[in-house]
Write an enzyme that holds these catalytic residues in place. Structure first.
Site, PDB file in Angstrom:
ATOM      1  N   GLU A 262     132.257 -22.724  52.885  1.00 56.65           N
ATOM      2  CA  GLU A 262     133.223 -23.804  53.467  1.00 56.65           C
ATOM      3  C   GLU A 262     132.409 -24.936  53.829  1.00 56.65           C
ATOM      4  O   GLU A 262     131.200 -24.862  54.577  1.00 56.65           O
ATOM      5  CB  GLU A 262     133.868 -23.177  54.652  1.00 56.65           C
ATOM      6  CG  GLU A 262     135.095 -22.233  54.279  1.00 56.65           C
ATOM      7  CD  GLU A 262     135.877 -21.816  55.388  1.00 56.65           C
ATOM      8  OE1 GLU A 262     136.583 -23.065  55.922  1.00 56.65           O
ATOM      9  OE2 GLU A 262     135.831 -20.922  56.009  1.00 56.65           O
ATOM     10  N   ASP A 263     132.907 -26.082  53.386  1.00 53.95           N
ATOM     11  CA  ASP A 263     132.420 -27.535  54.009  1.00 53.95           C
ATOM     12  C   ASP A 263     130.891 -27.865  53.640  1.00 53.95           C
ATOM     13  O   ASP A 263     130.305 -28.478  54.380  1.00 53.95           O
ATOM     14  CB  ASP A 263     132.559 -27.609  55.572  1.00 53.95           C
ATOM     15  CG  ASP A 263     134.113 -27.405  55.926  1.00 53.95           C
ATOM     16  OD1 ASP A 263     134.837 -26.997  55.039  1.00 53.95           O
ATOM     17  OD2 ASP A 263     134.300 -27.676  57.108  1.00 53.95           O
TER      18      ASP A 263
ATOM     19  N   CYS B  42     140.224 -28.504  53.001  1.00 50.51           N
ATOM     20  CA  CYS B  42     140.377 -27.474  52.456  1.00 50.51           C
ATOM     21  C   CYS B  42     141.725 -27.034  52.006  1.00 50.51           C
ATOM     22  O   CYS B  42     141.662 -26.586  50.921  1.00 50.51           O
ATOM     23  CB  CYS B  42     139.944 -26.273  53.633  1.00 50.51           C
ATOM     24  SG  CYS B  42     141.063 -26.558  55.119  1.00 50.51           S
TER      25      CYS B  42
ATOM     26  N   ASP C 259     134.239 -25.205  49.066  1.00 51.26           N
ATOM     27  CA  ASP C 259     135.556 -25.571  48.952  1.00 51.26           C
ATOM     28  C   ASP C 259     135.605 -27.114  49.079  1.00 51.26           C
ATOM     29  O   ASP C 259     136.689 -27.674  48.671  1.00 51.26           O
ATOM     30  CB  ASP C 259     136.488 -24.693  49.847  1.00 51.26           C
ATOM     31  CG  ASP C 259     136.048 -25.105  51.514  1.00 51.26           C
ATOM     32  OD1 ASP C 259     135.070 -25.962  51.861  1.00 51.26           O
ATOM     33  OD2 ASP C 259     136.988 -24.884  52.175  1.00 51.26           O
ATOM     34  N   HIS C 260     134.632 -27.711  49.404  1.00 50.87           N
ATOM     35  CA  HIS C 260     134.539 -29.025  49.358  1.00 50.87           C
ATOM     36  C   HIS C 260     133.256 -29.663  49.895  1.00 50.87           C
ATOM     37  O   HIS C 260     132.531 -28.867  50.492  1.00 50.87           O
ATOM     38  CB  HIS C 260     135.719 -29.910  50.023  1.00 50.87           C
ATOM     39  CG  HIS C 260     135.968 -29.372  51.605  1.00 50.87           C
ATOM     40  ND1 HIS C 260     135.076 -29.993  52.565  1.00 50.87           N
ATOM     41  CD2 HIS C 260     136.809 -28.579  51.980  1.00 50.87           C
ATOM     42  CE1 HIS C 260     135.672 -29.163  53.661  1.00 50.87           C
ATOM     43  NE2 HIS C 260     136.763 -28.513  53.235  1.00 50.87           N
TER      44      HIS C 260
END
Length: 633
Positions: free
Chosen positions: A58-59, A97, A260-261
């Site tokens: 994540e992130d 997300c 996810d980004h």
């Protein structure tokens, strides 16, 4: 060749009089036989279709050693890249997300379904199936551990397991699996609690700060702490890969890793720059399935890929027919398309803050269209402001310690941005007004307009109207109907956002249009012009009684800034009390926050009741808490 899903469904139907185990065995036998016969030339020992394991962090942007970052400590992912294929130009279509996952699981841009705004829960048509369902139909055991925020309602049965305990080890013996494991240690919340400097493994003094960040101790510390979190994430990837190896399934499993980004230090996550949308992506193919790989191991590809491509790519790898409704393009397997020239990006409401941004990226340039240029980049978001680096940057700006580049974030946006990402990787030199780049600007503007039109972009509909429409029919269906005057709305939005006083007469015409969404954009145009729209004042006053709440709110904000406080203030306060449509109330709260001053102070009692109500949506409470903090007693 793999049999298509229709034939497999037929086999399942013929097995209806058998028990599940018999039906499952027949289906898998067909799959194993077909895959083995087709690939016999490659491996005589191959007896089953591939397992597929996704590892999703994540992130985090590609701040890895294998991507050339000398500060990174990522031995596991560097090794995975040496064994697989590294994509240098992989992108999340949204820099946040839930909207990104909406794209991944459907193969459809959220802007075409109304699922682009954070924490939306709109339904999708039966036509759209989520790609794990297609895998289940051909016998795969599908598990998700354990993110479920897709910005839309996901029907039961998409996954065999979706929980923190979901695992491929729970499948039937010999059953192929598709499994996702999500790693949250690199999430932006990892900056909310500051680690003591002595505990950091990365040295704040060695951080390479982006030119838009002022050099403060908090910013250096957060960057170092972020690199620590990435290192922790790398360690967790190692555990998942080691478990796969211990299971004996590594030789049968295609492994894909991506984030996810982008993220997470301010001006990354939630923003459509490379720092928010460019992601690391690595695919590893074992020897048994090397024929499915696009290149030899330890290869870096510059092909443009994005999340909307993942669903069709998964189907293509398994030779399942890619349905026509999917808007992505497979980049692996027999149905892969020619390499795309562009990836398309979007950013709408992020939690409690309303915005509308569209962007396009090729291998060298990024074009951005801001549909709310009257809002500053750095609008206060409660979650983002929990990071010491964000608060430090704001304080440095308020104290006059930021240079011109570092100050841009705290000012209104231009209607268009253009960056040469190759020459300007931090994207601080906006070339949109540079005549030397006019051809590039026109090309990318045209590409963005074509994409929005072809996907019937619902983001031009204010969210109060969008929510009201959703009560009547699916947004996906509405934007494809004759009722959605996309061309007229897009024309009005483009004129409104141009910030061109000479277009005021056009805006006044829009204010009288029979279409509420066109009226809304006429008002936004006046709001953007500010005092230069004074000749539209009488028309805006009439719109304070418009049938559309979004039109009323935007008109009230425009009039308030034209000095008509006694007329506009009560309208905004009344809309804040509207409990029928929570997106209308959020719109009113955003306008009140923008106006500030006495109006914001006057609504504090209403805001306090919103905060106290347990049933209120989280984003309303967040925006309310900021108003209380800034304007309360």
């Amino acid at each position: 060749m793999f049999l298509n899903s229709g034939i497999i469904n037929h086999i399942f139907m013929k097995s209806v009089y058998f028990d599940f185990s018999a039906a499952f065995s027949i289906s898998l036998l067909v799959l194993f036989t077909s895959f083995s016969c087709d690939q016999g030339k490659t491996s005589k020992n191959q007896t089953q279709p591939p397992n597929i394991l996704w590892i999703v962090s994540e992130d985090n942007s590609p701040y890895f050693g294998c991507y050339g970052d000398s500060l990174a400590t990522t031995p596991t992912l560097d090794k995975l890249a040496s064994e697989g294929i590294l994509y240098k130009n992989a992108f999340a279509n949204a820099p946040v997300c839930a909207a990104a996952r909406s794209t991944i699981i459907s193969g459809v841009y959220p802007t075409t379904m109304g699922t682009q705004n954070m924490r939306s829960k709109y339904n999708t048509p039966d036509l759209i199936k989520f790609f794990p369902q297609y895998l289940k139909e051909v016998g795969y055991y599908t598990t998700n551990n354990s993110k479920t925020d897709y910005n839309m309602n996901i029907p039961a049965g998409v996954w065999d397991e979706s929980s923190r305990k979901a695992h491929y080890k729970n499948r039937k013996e010999g059953q192929p699996f598709f499994a996702i494991f999500n790693i949250g240690v690199s999430h932006e919340s990892g900056l909310h609690k500051t680690k003591p400097a002595i505990e950091l493994r990365h040295n704040p003094a060695e951080m390479n700060l982006p030119p838009y960040h002022p050099d403060t101790p908090e910013i250096r510390h957060d960057w170092a702490q972020f690199y620590d979190k990435i290192e922790d994430m790398d360690t967790q990837v190692a555990r998942i890969l080691n478990e796969l190896e211990a299971s004996g399934q590594a030789k049968n499993t295609i492994v894909a890793y991506y984030s996810d980004h982008g993220g997470i230090v301010t001006r990354s996550k939630r923003f459509v720059y490379d720092t928010g949308t460019r992601v690391p992506m690595i695919w590893r193919f074992p020897e048994n399935y090397k024929h499915l790989a696009p290149a030899q191991p330890n290869t870096q590809l510059d092909r443009l890929v994005s999340f909307v491509d993942l669903a069709p790519t998964m189907l293509s790898i398994l030779d399942i027919h890619v349905p026509d409704y999917m808007q992505g393009e497979a980049f692996l397997g027999k149905q892969q398309k020619e390499a795309r020239q562009y990836v398309h990006l979007f950013s709408d409401r992020m939690d409690e803050r309303i915005d509308k941004v569209r962007a396009v990226r090729d291998k060298q340039f990024r074009y951005i269209k801001n549909y709310m240029p009257h809002r500053i980049y750095g609008e206060h978001l409660v979650y983002l402001w929990r990071a010491p680096s964000c608060r430090s940057w704001e304080q440095a700006y308020e104290q006059g310690h930021c240079n011109e580049v570092q100050s841009i974030f705290w000012n209104e946006k231009p209607a268009e941005e253009l960056y040469d990402v190759m020459a300007d990787p931090w994207e601080v030199n906006n070339l949109a007004a540079n005549p030397e780049y006019a051809e590039t600007l026109n090309r990318l503007r045209h590409e963005t307009n074509n994409w929005m039109a072809s996907t019937r972009d619902s983001g031009l509909i204010p969210e109060g109207e969008l929510m009201a429409l959703n009560d009547k029919q699916l947004i996906y269906d509405y934007v494809r109907s004759e009722a959605y005057d996309y061309g007229g709305i897009k024309h009005a939005a483009d004129i409104a956002t141009a910030r061109d006083k000479s277009k005021l007469e056009d805006l006044i015409v829009f204010l009288g249009d029979e279409n509420a969404i066109i009226r809304y954009w006429g008002v936004i145009g006046c709001l953007i012009l500010g005092h230069e729209a004074k000749d539209a004042k009488d028309h805006l006053i009439k719109l304070l009684k418009d049938d559309s709440a979004d039109v009323r709110i935007a008109s009230a904000e425009a009039l308030y800034k034209l000095g008509e406080t006694s007329l506009a203030g009560p309208v905004l306060i009344e809309e804040l009390r509207d409990y029928k449509n929570e997106r209308v109330r959020l719109h009113a709260m955003n306008s009140i926050t923008s106006i500030g001053g006495e109006l914001a102070k006057n609504v504090i009692p209403i805001i306090e009741k919103i905060i106290e109500n347990r049933e209120e949506r989280d984003y309303l409470k967040k925006q309310g808490s900021f108003l209380i903090q800034r304007y309360g007693k």
